[in-house]
Design an enzyme around this catalytic site. Sequence first.
Site, PDB file in Angstrom:
ATOM      1  N   CYS A  48     -21.105 -69.889  22.621  1.00 17.57           N
ATOM      2  CA  CYS A  48     -21.352 -70.909  23.640  1.00 17.57           C
ATOM      3  C   CYS A  48     -22.822 -70.788  24.056  1.00 17.57           C
ATOM      4  CB  CYS A  48     -20.429 -70.692  24.835  1.00 17.57           C
ATOM      5  SG  CYS A  48     -20.837 -71.788  26.232  1.00 17.57           S
ATOM      6  N   ASP A  55     -16.958 -68.500  20.269  1.00 15.99           N
ATOM      7  CA  ASP A  55     -16.033 -69.601  20.000  1.00 15.99           C
ATOM      8  C   ASP A  55     -15.519 -69.417  18.585  1.00 15.99           C
ATOM      9  OD1 ASP A  55     -16.234 -71.134  22.434  1.00 15.99           O
ATOM     10  OD2 ASP A  55     -18.262 -71.687  21.812  1.00 15.99           O
TER      11      ASP A  55
END
Length: 150
Positions: A48, A55
Amino acid sequence: MSLNLNLLGNKTDYPTNYAPEILEAFDNKHPENDYWVRFHCPEFTSLCPITGQPDFATILIDYIPDQRMVESKSLKIYLFSFRNHGSFHEDCVNMIMKDLVRLMNPKYIEVTGIFTPRGGISIHPFANWGRPGTKYEEMAYHRLLNKELK
């Protein structure tokens, strides 16, 4: 075009930063045929850009090749290069698609990201491209308008 593959069959050195230059292509032996090639990449990770948290996603890459095709080991290492790269999900999917268009100039390509939920929300971005001025451009428009994201 010669077969100039440097990664296949050699020791793998994984990049620590986003590395589109790692992508390699080889000649398509059947450019006169329209056919699909699919890559299913269930171990994609990126960061992120705001929080730095990881992620996780499955990336699906589907394309109709023309003269060149992406070599799978270079694709694996390229996708791995996102591991320490901070980008939003939608940006990752569009970057992957654009890098592959530059590498191969396929007839058609689409990239889907199936990201795991974070904060109770999962995001599944889809990007596609068809060669301008051809039936593949029309196909891209049609598939975009009729895409069911699951």
